[in-house]
Design an enzyme around this catalytic site. Structure first.
Site, mmCIF file in Angstrom:
data_model
loop_
_atom_site.group_PDB
_atom_site.id
_atom_site.type_symbol
_atom_site.label_atom_id
_atom_site.label_comp_id
_atom_site.label_asym_id
_atom_site.label_seq_id
_atom_site.Cartn_x
_atom_site.Cartn_y
_atom_site.Cartn_z
ATOM 1 N N HIS A 67 -2.429 -9.088 3.828
ATOM 2 C CA HIS A 67 -3.679 -9.521 4.088
ATOM 3 C C HIS A 67 -3.892 -10.881 3.726
ATOM 4 O O HIS A 67 -4.835 -11.303 3.266
ATOM 5 C CB HIS A 67 -4.949 -8.476 3.439
ATOM 6 C CG HIS A 67 -4.568 -8.459 1.811
ATOM 7 N ND1 HIS A 67 -4.759 -9.468 0.981
ATOM 8 C CD2 HIS A 67 -4.627 -7.147 1.125
ATOM 9 C CE1 HIS A 67 -4.730 -8.970 -0.269
ATOM 10 N NE2 HIS A 67 -4.857 -7.686 -0.309
ATOM 11 N N HIS A 105 -4.456 3.640 -7.884
ATOM 12 C CA HIS A 105 -5.272 2.586 -7.121
ATOM 13 C C HIS A 105 -5.206 3.152 -5.617
ATOM 14 O O HIS A 105 -4.114 3.294 -4.799
ATOM 15 C CB HIS A 105 -4.161 1.086 -6.958
ATOM 16 C CG HIS A 105 -4.720 0.007 -6.340
ATOM 17 N ND1 HIS A 105 -6.202 -0.291 -6.142
ATOM 18 C CD2 HIS A 105 -4.374 -1.187 -5.965
ATOM 19 C CE1 HIS A 105 -6.289 -1.413 -5.731
ATOM 20 N NE2 HIS A 105 -5.310 -1.871 -5.380
ATOM 21 N N GLU A 150 -5.931 1.229 -2.867
ATOM 22 C CA GLU A 150 -5.360 0.258 -1.772
ATOM 23 C C GLU A 150 -4.298 1.015 -1.277
ATOM 24 O O GLU A 150 -3.412 1.433 -1.801
ATOM 25 C CB GLU A 150 -5.364 -0.973 -2.337
ATOM 26 C CG GLU A 150 -4.844 -2.341 -1.010
ATOM 27 C CD GLU A 150 -5.143 -3.736 -1.612
ATOM 28 O OE1 GLU A 150 -5.207 -3.959 -2.911
ATOM 29 O OE2 GLU A 150 -5.253 -4.449 -0.646
ATOM 30 N N ASP A 187 -1.326 0.094 0.166
ATOM 31 C CA ASP A 187 -0.192 -0.270 -0.185
ATOM 32 C C ASP A 187 0.580 0.704 -1.255
ATOM 33 O O ASP A 187 1.769 0.770 -1.096
ATOM 34 C CB ASP A 187 0.188 -1.764 -0.369
ATOM 35 C CG ASP A 187 -0.832 -2.156 -1.699
ATOM 36 O OD1 ASP A 187 -1.863 -1.624 -1.768
ATOM 37 O OD2 ASP A 187 -0.392 -2.841 -2.487
ATOM 38 N N HIS A 240 -6.712 -4.021 -9.101
ATOM 39 C CA HIS A 240 -7.461 -5.006 -8.481
ATOM 40 C C HIS A 240 -8.486 -4.832 -7.755
ATOM 41 O O HIS A 240 -9.379 -5.658 -6.957
ATOM 42 C CB HIS A 240 -6.097 -5.716 -7.485
ATOM 43 C CG HIS A 240 -6.124 -6.161 -6.122
ATOM 44 N ND1 HIS A 240 -5.669 -5.589 -5.052
ATOM 45 C CD2 HIS A 240 -7.163 -7.098 -5.747
ATOM 46 C CE1 HIS A 240 -6.338 -6.319 -4.110
ATOM 47 N NE2 HIS A 240 -7.181 -7.185 -4.289
ATOM 48 N N ASP A 242 -0.725 -2.701 -9.774
ATOM 49 C CA ASP A 242 -0.797 -4.196 -9.490
ATOM 50 C C ASP A 242 -0.600 -5.039 -10.415
ATOM 51 O O ASP A 242 0.066 -6.260 -10.556
ATOM 52 C CB ASP A 242 -1.961 -4.473 -8.763
ATOM 53 C CG ASP A 242 -1.964 -4.141 -7.262
ATOM 54 O OD1 ASP A 242 -1.265 -3.919 -6.891
ATOM 55 O OD2 ASP A 242 -3.236 -4.245 -6.856
ATOM 56 N N TYR A 248 1.392 -14.320 -7.143
ATOM 57 C CA TYR A 248 0.700 -12.975 -7.195
ATOM 58 C C TYR A 248 -0.665 -13.193 -7.589
ATOM 59 O O TYR A 248 -1.760 -12.806 -7.382
ATOM 60 C CB TYR A 248 1.592 -11.854 -7.592
ATOM 61 C CG TYR A 248 0.968 -10.681 -7.341
ATOM 62 C CD1 TYR A 248 1.441 -9.908 -6.316
ATOM 63 C CD2 TYR A 248 0.049 -10.021 -8.207
ATOM 64 C CE1 TYR A 248 0.733 -8.542 -6.016
ATOM 65 C CE2 TYR A 248 -0.265 -8.701 -7.999
ATOM 66 C CZ TYR A 248 -0.141 -7.971 -6.823
ATOM 67 O OH TYR A 248 -0.635 -6.678 -6.881
ATOM 68 N N HIS A 273 4.423 -3.644 -7.669
ATOM 69 C CA HIS A 273 5.244 -4.399 -6.979
ATOM 70 C C HIS A 273 6.380 -5.129 -7.533
ATOM 71 O O HIS A 273 6.162 -5.568 -8.668
ATOM 72 C CB HIS A 273 4.328 -5.400 -6.284
ATOM 73 C CG HIS A 273 3.255 -4.815 -5.432
ATOM 74 N ND1 HIS A 273 3.426 -4.234 -3.967
ATOM 75 C CD2 HIS A 273 1.643 -4.891 -5.692
ATOM 76 C CE1 HIS A 273 2.179 -3.960 -3.680
ATOM 77 N NE2 HIS A 273 1.320 -4.131 -4.720
#
Ligand code: FEO
Length: 389
Positions: free
Chosen positions: A27, A81, A83, A85, A147, A166, A194, A225
């Site tokens: 993004h 999370h 999101e 991903d 996040h 995250d 990051y 990640h």
């Protein structure tokens, strides 16, 4: 058909994530070393999957799970999370693991997952909740804004493993799962990048989360990640303490674009003037360096100096884009000023200064406006003014 395998990280606990080797844009964040979407499988009385991956990688995720156990046998899915991903493959996994309950935070995780994936078997949890999965317990610690509002981490006290999603991660594709199997300097540089690009606006929330985690004994941080931390745990936690504190170093970052080299000459003069003050200075022409690399340098540097020539009564579009990005990241404890050259109107420099103020940068020097080409005397004056800061 593929033969992706799980990687054992502790007794009956496996990494079953995916590696996104070719990712170069997350993004808008330029990810020069790719990324990974880490998921974990715990074999206990209740077979538990922690997170999934981007939907495009569902087959890789399911293959790694299948190398250990049939996905149909999963009893619990922890969604740390919303999101995509981490949650993108949730529906595909849930379609196989038909009886699995999906643990998510209340209310934000529940709302987010329902909006994206419809009515699945959700089990909302809140701060302090825990669940026994057999020999192990999973404790849930919401970490809002690390996040997204729904984010949470999961701690397993019997294993002393923190599944951090995250937090403490990096966009870093690697074949080796653990921190001590990789070049620590590269991992820490990517972790800083990051933090700067994803978590910089949420320093206060990061400090709150660090306090909540402060009493836990942690022997492994299994991130969402990049690498799993098992050797340098205190190093990455100390980095997060520093980064979230807003502490800045005596360092200057000069960011600009130029049309016919005049703004560029001013940028070089400013860079050398800071160096002459014994303050290290970094010089970034926006034509050549990705924003995500520049902000990584900015967020721990005290000085941010931004320049643009005037084009059509405006600043250069590259500079506008940069300032827009910086405003959203809400840097703290920075000082700076604006500079630029112009042919006739020269409106850009005041516009840059306004945007610096809007981004919370304290203006410490009158904006530098030079018509056409800077003279030797004008450059000497700039140097003198910087030496006096
Ligand atoms: Fe890795 Fe905020 O998702």
């Amino acid at each position: 058909m593929n033969n992706f395998k799980a990687v054992k990280i502790a007794e009956n606990i496996y990494w079953v994530g995916v590696i996104d080797w070719s990712l170069r844009n997350f993004h808008g964040y330029e990810t020069s070393r790719g990324s990974s979407y880490n998921a974990y499988l715990i074999l206990d009385d209740k077979v538990t999957l922690i997170d999934t991956a981007k939907v495009d990688f569902a087959d890789e995720l399911l293959a790694r799970i299948s190398s250990v156990i049939e996905p149909e046998k999963i009893d619990l899915i922890i969604s740390s999370h919303v999101e995509p991903d981490h949650s993108g493959a949730l529906k595909k996994v849930a379609a196989l693991a038909k009886n699995a309950e999906i643990i998510t935070t209340n209310p934000n995780g529940l709302k987010g997952l329902t909006a994206r994936y419809g009515d699945l078997k959700y089990k909302p949890v809140k701060a302090g909740d825990s669940i026994s999965i057999g020999k192990r317990t999973l404790q849930f610690v919401p970490t809002p804004m690390l996040h997204w509002p729904d984010s949470m981490v999961t701690y397993c006290p019997e294993e002393k493993i923190l599944f951090s999603n995250d937090a403490f991660g990096e966009h870093f594709a690697t074949s080796m799962r653990f921190d001590d199997q990789n070049d620590l300097n590269i991992v820490l540089a990517e972790a800083k990048k990051y933090y700067a690009n994803i978590l910089m606006p949420f320093g206060k929330q990061a400090q709150t989360a660090l306090s909540a985690l402060g009493n836990l004994e942690i022997k492994m941080i299994a991130t969402g990640h990049g690498v799993i931390w098992r050797k340098n745990i205190s190093t990455i936690i100390d980095c997060y303490k520093k980064w979230s504190s807003g502490e800045v170093e005596d360092r200057a970052v000069i960011v600009f674009d130029s049309m016919w080299h005049s703004t560029e000459i001013i940028a070089k003069t400013i860079t050398e003037a800071f160096a002459a003050k014994n303050i290290p200075a970094a010089y970034y022409d926006l034509k050549f360096t990705p924003l995500s690399d520049i902000v990584t340098d900015i967020f721990t540097s005290k000085y941010l100096i931004v320049g643009s020539p005037t084009i059509n009564n405006q600043m250069m579009p590259t500079v506008a884009q940069f300032l827009n990005y910086i405003k959203g990241l809400r840097p703290v404890n920075h000082k700076g000023f604006a500079f630029g050259s112009y042919g006739w109107g020269g409106q850009s420099i005041a516009l840059v200064e306004d945007e610096l103020k809007a981004a919370g940068i304290e203006i410490i020097l009158e904006k530098i406006r030079i018509a056409n080409v800077p003279t030797f005397e004008q450059l000497e004056e700039i140097t003198k003014n910087i030496l006096e800061i």
